[in-house]
Design an enzyme around this catalytic site. Structure first.
Site, PDB file in Angstrom:
ATOM      1  CD  GLU A 716      33.786  36.552  45.030  1.00  0.00           C
ATOM      2  OE1 GLU A 716      34.155  35.662  45.810  1.00  0.00           O
ATOM      3  OE2 GLU A 716      32.596  36.884  44.898  1.00  0.00           O
ATOM      4  CB  CYS A 750      41.276  31.830  45.000  1.00  0.00           C
ATOM      5  SG  CYS A 750      40.106  31.502  43.704  1.00  0.00           S
TER       6      CYS A 750
HETATM    7  P1  NAP Z   1      46.168  41.281  44.205  1.00  0.00           P
HETATM    8  O1  NAP Z   1      47.591  41.578  44.394  1.00  0.00           O
HETATM    9  O2  NAP Z   1      45.254  41.614  45.311  1.00  0.00           O
HETATM   10  O3  NAP Z   1      45.746  42.018  42.882  1.00  0.00           O
HETATM   11  C1  NAP Z   1      44.436  41.954  42.356  1.00  0.00           C
HETATM   12  C2  NAP Z   1      44.162  43.167  41.525  1.00  0.00           C
HETATM   13  O4  NAP Z   1      44.093  44.288  42.396  1.00  0.00           O
HETATM   14  C3  NAP Z   1      45.258  43.485  40.530  1.00  0.00           C
HETATM   15  O5  NAP Z   1      44.685  43.992  39.364  1.00  0.00           O
HETATM   16  C4  NAP Z   1      46.059  44.539  41.260  1.00  0.00           C
HETATM   17  O6  NAP Z   1      46.814  45.326  40.403  1.00  0.00           O
HETATM   18  C5  NAP Z   1      44.968  45.299  41.933  1.00  0.00           C
HETATM   19  N1  NAP Z   1      45.425  46.114  43.061  1.00  0.00           N
HETATM   20  C6  NAP Z   1      46.549  45.985  43.802  1.00  0.00           C
HETATM   21  N2  NAP Z   1      46.600  46.933  44.724  1.00  0.00           N
HETATM   22  C7  NAP Z   1      45.506  47.687  44.587  1.00  0.00           C
HETATM   23  C8  NAP Z   1      44.995  48.812  45.265  1.00  0.00           C
HETATM   24  N3  NAP Z   1      45.621  49.370  46.281  1.00  0.00           N
HETATM   25  N4  NAP Z   1      43.824  49.329  44.858  1.00  0.00           N
HETATM   26  C9  NAP Z   1      43.160  48.772  43.833  1.00  0.00           C
HETATM   27  N5  NAP Z   1      43.606  47.714  43.159  1.00  0.00           N
HETATM   28  C10 NAP Z   1      44.758  47.174  43.526  1.00  0.00           C
HETATM   29  O7  NAP Z   1      45.917  39.757  43.880  1.00  0.00           O
HETATM   30  P2  NAP Z   1      46.632  38.869  42.797  1.00  0.00           P
HETATM   31  O8  NAP Z   1      48.008  38.604  43.270  1.00  0.00           O
HETATM   32  O9  NAP Z   1      46.437  39.443  41.443  1.00  0.00           O
HETATM   33  O10 NAP Z   1      45.750  37.553  42.850  1.00  0.00           O
HETATM   34  C11 NAP Z   1      45.963  36.549  43.780  1.00  0.00           C
HETATM   35  C12 NAP Z   1      44.979  36.656  44.899  1.00  0.00           C
HETATM   36  O11 NAP Z   1      43.660  36.629  44.370  1.00  0.00           O
HETATM   37  C13 NAP Z   1      45.021  35.474  45.845  1.00  0.00           C
HETATM   38  O12 NAP Z   1      44.888  35.936  47.154  1.00  0.00           O
HETATM   39  C14 NAP Z   1      43.807  34.650  45.445  1.00  0.00           C
HETATM   40  O13 NAP Z   1      43.319  33.826  46.458  1.00  0.00           O
HETATM   41  C15 NAP Z   1      42.852  35.702  45.056  1.00  0.00           C
HETATM   42  N6  NAP Z   1      41.829  35.196  44.162  1.00  0.00           N
HETATM   43  C16 NAP Z   1      40.576  35.026  44.654  1.00  0.00           C
HETATM   44  C17 NAP Z   1      39.586  34.514  43.838  1.00  0.00           C
HETATM   45  C18 NAP Z   1      38.186  34.300  44.349  1.00  0.00           C
HETATM   46  O14 NAP Z   1      37.287  34.085  43.537  1.00  0.00           O
HETATM   47  N7  NAP Z   1      37.949  34.337  45.638  1.00  0.00           N
HETATM   48  C19 NAP Z   1      39.878  34.186  42.506  1.00  0.00           C
HETATM   49  C20 NAP Z   1      41.173  34.400  42.047  1.00  0.00           C
HETATM   50  C21 NAP Z   1      42.127  34.915  42.879  1.00  0.00           C
HETATM   51  P3  NAP Z   1      48.338  44.935  40.109  1.00  0.00           P
HETATM   52  O15 NAP Z   1      48.287  43.728  39.299  1.00  0.00           O
HETATM   53  O16 NAP Z   1      48.872  46.084  39.399  1.00  0.00           O
HETATM   54  O17 NAP Z   1      48.988  44.711  41.438  1.00  0.00           O
END
Ligand code: NAP
Length: 955
Positions: A716, A750
């Site tokens: 997602e 999001c």
């Molecule tokens: P993110 O930076 O992509 O991080 C999400 C998760 O992935 C975190 O636990 C992060 O760990 C981990 N992660 C980062 N790099 C990784 C890698 N290389 N391999 C595996 N895992 C990794 O996103 P965020 O900043 O937490 O959240 C915001 C984003 O989420 C926005 O783009 C938003 O639109 C999206 N979102 C989408 C939905 C939906 O339902 N579509 C819902 C909520 C949020 P770290 O925290 O340690 O970086």
């Protein structure tokens, strides 16, 4: 007394019949339409909706277009005159004529209920009423207040009205004030401060009123505001030198009896100064619908007869307190008025000790009869321009034409149809296999607010606690410790977090694979029971859980509570869903063949969660995996590990066997990536950014030697969500919804709205009101419930959003910007205009309080612009044109499309959530398809034919 009441009812009933209101005169131009509307529910709905949007239609073409859209439909039966008008309205020239005629008809209708369009027109109306021997209370109609500029303007208008009323002289001067008009940041979650602010704002008006001995009523609005209004009333009563004050009780509220006791207690301190208006209540449908949507007890009596009985009871009590109160009985119902008269007689009250109140334009017969009897009558006089007055007008029309309306029954006695009220009232809020959404907290209750405050204090005293990974049988400390901090005060440590690393990843995955067979073999009912017990734990700890969200994720009170509710919902919903999927499946089986199906768990899952719904999304992804029979390894976001740990606490309390849910706080680059690439992992449930999501997708596609399965990725990702605002949109609704959708949780959802697409001429008024609304937003530490916007999650997010502010200024125009505190990761909310569809501000996910406005020629172009991004997550439309609603429903293909409401806040089981294109894979969380992603379908076909013998054929 009963026979006296009956006598008086008959007397008043006769007087009433002598003056038929124009509304119910079938031979008049307005009465004719209403008469038809009373007979046909389809026409009635179309008529009222049309009347509601008419003021926003600028041209004759638009009027005729809407006319056809509303009335030229099979389900609407038209009177002949309107059919002709509709035919005429299709030609260009005749459309002009038809539009003018229509406007004039509706204005005539409005004039029956709205006494004056401007304060300057008021004196004439007042003089006319005074000549009839009645006094008045003046009410200001207006749009919903979404900015401080509007609040200031409303206060000035109230003062102007008072001035004009004083100039007229005579009668007893009175104003009825709606507090919601005076404060754009009014929210019961911050009731105490709102009351103090309102008292301060009202001060000049009250001083002026005191000088001329005017009576100021605080009008009662919806039930949510009731406590706040009564608190304000009490505070104002205590101000030395305050004018005469009045408050309002609504008989349809179950609490009004208790409220009357409270008001009497206040009044005893100031005998003779307190007026109390008793009404039946005008927001019945809204109160019932909102309570059902939120899962709260319905605050009103659901049976009309109960309201009538409560009214009679309250009348008796009120009149009995005439020594300390000035009771005002507000009803158009002859029986209710007669009851009041009979009670007053039995108590030997003089007519000066109480009064009757009637709505302007709704009770002339009653008014005459009461004045003739020597009773005091006060008319409630609405003043306001037709445009904002339409909402009022429609409400009055609905009230008058409801089946339960006394006036309708008096003047249109031959009509009968099943009451839509009771039919609608039984609709359930949700209903998957007994699943019920967790009701959000009702912050209008003082006890809820103080419990919540106490929970914040409790958690404040626990800040700095240690969070460790959970691997295998228990907690495992590591030597890599990092603080998690409060975004509002970055030097405040929320938790000290032991970071997992590659060793913990390997150990956790190995253990998960060990326990996998036993967990898979655990009956579904047992697995579901663990989820339900975890839900119960979160329910019991919901206040402290929400407080952790405030400190670690910088969510406001309501947002924090909603996150916890959603987590509970996921637990309950997936438990119920798995029970449904577990039912035996038998496929078509001809004689000699037995075909059955079942689901198996896919194998070990990992859940990698974002920080923006640190409890809800983490819980949803991991427990979907669990209940489907898969041990899960959970990686919370680096910014919110303390909140993530709540899930571990919930499942420990639920008694989940060791190894089934393990917890690995740590960085995405180290822990997350290692989990994704691990050959012992079968399913990866990820929610987060597009960049990381696509990387995970690619990495998971590799099948290293020894890995005997293909990994499944549930992904997602982000959005670039738009709300289209059509030319005829209700801007009161649209501006409030955009404000919430774009700036709720600082735009870090999001689903948040980051583009508004304004159609045609709506652009300027919309931008103007949005700009003022944004400048008015209270920004600051979310621990204080009065703040609507808090800080961003960290300094990197702050720097990123600031870069977009600079980009926005080069691409378009910064039309408005709010304020921000100096300490903490704040960015002031901003509104950009003149943004083109190809601009970065219109294409890239910003994830902060930045809103771009685009301009479209027509609805078709708006839909094209809306779709012109890489994403397809949420979208919205504000329109009152049925054809445009249908068009956008069809064209605007996003995961979650919302019409005439905000675009955030999807509710489990009611609005399954998730997008497609580069927003995600498409199976929506909190919906019926979600669990299938964690399951392997298996089909078994047995040949039952042996040596010519088919057992089934013997049956
Ligand atoms: P993110 O930076 O992509 O991080 C999400 C998760 O992935 C975190 O636990 C992060 O760990 C981990 N992660 C980062 N790099 C990784 C890698 N290389 N391999 C595996 N895992 C990794 O996103 P965020 O900043 O937490 O959240 C915001 C984003 O989420 C926005 O783009 C938003 O639109 C999206 N979102 C989408 C939905 C939906 O339902 N579509 C819902 C909520 C949020 P770290 O925290 O340690 O970086």
């Amino acid at each position: 007394m009963t026979s006296r009441t009956e006598e008086l009812t008959a007397e008043l009933g006769d007087a009433l019949l002598q003056v038929r209101p124009a509304l119910f005169d079938p031979d008049g131009r307005v009465g004719g339409l209403i008469d038809w509307a009373l007979r046909d529910i389809g026409f009635r709905t179309a008529l009222f909706r049309f009347v509601d949007c008419l003021p926003s239609l600028d041209s004759a073409d638009e009027v005729s277009d809407h006319l056809r859209a509303y009335f030229d439909r099979d389900e609407v039966v038209l009177p002949a005159s309107l059919r002709t008008a509709l035919r005429l309205a299709t030609g260009r020239w005749t459309a002009q004529v038809a539009a003018v005629a229509l406007r004039s008809n509706v204005r005539a209708l409005a004039r029956q209920f709205i006494a004056a369009e401007t304060p300057a027109q008021l004196p004439r109306a007042l003089r006319r009423l005074h000549r009839h021997g009645v006094s008045t209370t003046i009410d200001l109609l207006g749009e919903r207040t979404v900015s401080e500029a509007e609040a200031v303007a409303h206060l000035a208008e109230y003062r102007a009205l008072l001035e004009h009323a004083v100039a007229v002289g005579g009668g007893d001067i009175s104003l009825s004030v709606k507090v919601s008009a005076l404060d754009s940041q009014l929210d019961v979650v911050d009731a105490q401060r709102c009351v103090a602010r309102l008292a301060e704002r009202l001060r000049p008006l009250l001083e002026e009123a005191a000088q001329v001995d005017a009576l100021i009523y605080l009008d009662m609005e919806d039930h949510q505001l009731k406590e706040l209004v009564l608190d304000l009333f009490q505070v104002l009563m205590e101000i030395p030198g305050a004018p005469r004050l009045g408050c309002v009780l609504q008989a349809y509220l179950r609490e009004s009896d208790a409220d009357l006791s409270r008001v009497v207690a206040i009044a005893r301190r100031y005998p003779g100064r307190v007026s109390v208006r008793l009404v039946k209540g005008a927001y019945w449908d809204t109160e019932v619908a909102l309570a059902r949507q939120r899962g709260w007890p319905v605050p009103v009596f659901e049976d009309k007869a109960e309201t009538d009985a409560a009214f009679a009871h309250l009348v008796t009590r009120l009149l009995g307190e005439a020594a300390v109160l000035k009771p005002a009985i507000a009803s158009h119902n002859a029986a209710s008025v007669a009851h009041a008269l009979a009670v007053a007689e039995s108590l030997a009250l003089t007519p000066e000790q109480y009064e009757f109140q009637l709505l302007y334009g709704m009770g002339e017969g009653m008014q005459k009869a009461l004045v003739a009897r020597g009773n005091r009558v006060r008319v409630y006089v609405p003043v306001g321009a037709l445009l904002p007055g339409m909402a009022y007008l429609v409400r009055r029309l609905l009230e008058n034409t409801a089946n339960t309306s006394f006036l309708r029954r008096t003047f249109v006695p031959d009509l009968s149809e099943p009451s839509p009220r009771t039919a609608g009232a039984t609709a359930r809020s949700s209903g998957e296999d007994g699943f019920r959404n967790e009701p959000p907290l009702d912050f209008s209750r003082v006890a809820v607010r103080s419990d919540f405050s106490r929970a914040i204090d409790q958690v404040r005293s626990r800040l700095g606690e240690v969070v460790t990974p959970v691997v295998g049988d228990g907690d495992r400390a590591t030597d890599r410790i990092q603080p998690s901090v409060n975004p509002a005060h970055p030097d405040q440590v929320v938790a000290m977090v032991h970071q997992a690393g590659p060793d913990e990843v390997d150990a956790a995955i190995a253990r998960a694979n060990e326990v996998q067979p036993a967990w898979q073999a655990t009956p579904v009912q047992e697995r579901a029971a663990y989820l339900r017990r975890a839900a119960a734990y979160l329910r019991d700890h919901r206040l402290t859980a929400a407080a952790w969200l405030i400190f670690e994720a910088a969510k406001g009170w309501r947002e924090a509570d909603a996150d916890v509710c959603e987590a509970i919902d996921f637990l309950e919903y997936y438990a119920a869903e798995m029970a449904r999927l577990d039912r035996p499946r038998r496929y078509a089986s001809p004689p000699g063949e037995d075909n059955t199906g079942e689901y198996l768990g896919r194998g070990v899952a990992v859940a990698i969660a974002p920080w923006n719904f640190p409890l809800a999304i983490l819980t949803g992804m991991s427990t979907a995996a669990l209940v489907a029979g898969n041990p899960v390894v959970v990686k919370p976001a680096s910014n919110t590990p303390r909140v993530g740990r709540l899930l571990v606490e919930a499942f420990r309390a639920a008694g989940l066997p060791a190894g089934v849910l393990q917890f690995l706080p740590g960085s995405g680059g180290a822990v997350g990536d290692a989990l994704v690439r691990h050959s012992g992992v079968h399913t990866i449930a990820f929610t987060g950014s597009r960049e990381v999501g696509l990387g995970i997708h690619a990495a998971a596609a590799q099948t290293p030697a020894g890995q005997r399965h293909v990994k499944r990725v549930i992904c997602e990702m982000g959005g670039k969500n738009a709300i289209i605002v059509d030319r005829d949109a209700d801007l009161d609704e649209a501006v409030a919804a955009i404000r919430q959708s774009a700036f709720g949780y600082q735009g870090q959802k999001c689903s948040a709205c980051s583009r508004v697409i304004a159609v045609g001429a709506v652009h300027e008024p919309l931008v103007e009101r949005l700009a003022q609304a944004i400048e008015s937003l209270a920004v600051g530490d979310p621990v204080n419930p009065g703040n609507r916007i808090g800080p961003l999650i960290d300094s990197a997010a702050q720097a990123k959003v600031e870069r977009y502010l600079a980009i926005g200024q080069s691409e378009g125009r910064l039309r408005a910007q709010g304020r921000k505190p100096d300490e903490g990761y704040y960015v002031a909310p901003a509104l950009f205009t003149d943004i083109a569809p190809h601009h970065r501000l219109a294409q890239e996910e910003i994830f902060g309080p930045v809103l771009a406005v685009l301009h479209a020629r027509d609805i078709e172009e708006a839909a094209t612009i809306a779709l012109d991004t890489d994403y397809a997550l949420t979208g919205g439309l504000f329109s009152r044109h049925p054809g445009h609603v249908a068009y956008v429903r069809e064209r605007f293909r996003v995961g979650n499309l919302y019409i005439n409401r905000g675009i955030t806040g999807a509710i489990v089981g009611r609005q399954p959530f998730g997008g497609f294109a580069l927003s995600g894979i498409g199976s929506q969380a909190g919906g019926a398809d979600y669990l299938l992603q964690f399951l392997l379908p298996r089909t078994i076909c047995e040949n039952t034919l042996r040596r010519g013998f088919v057992p089934e054929m013997l049956e």
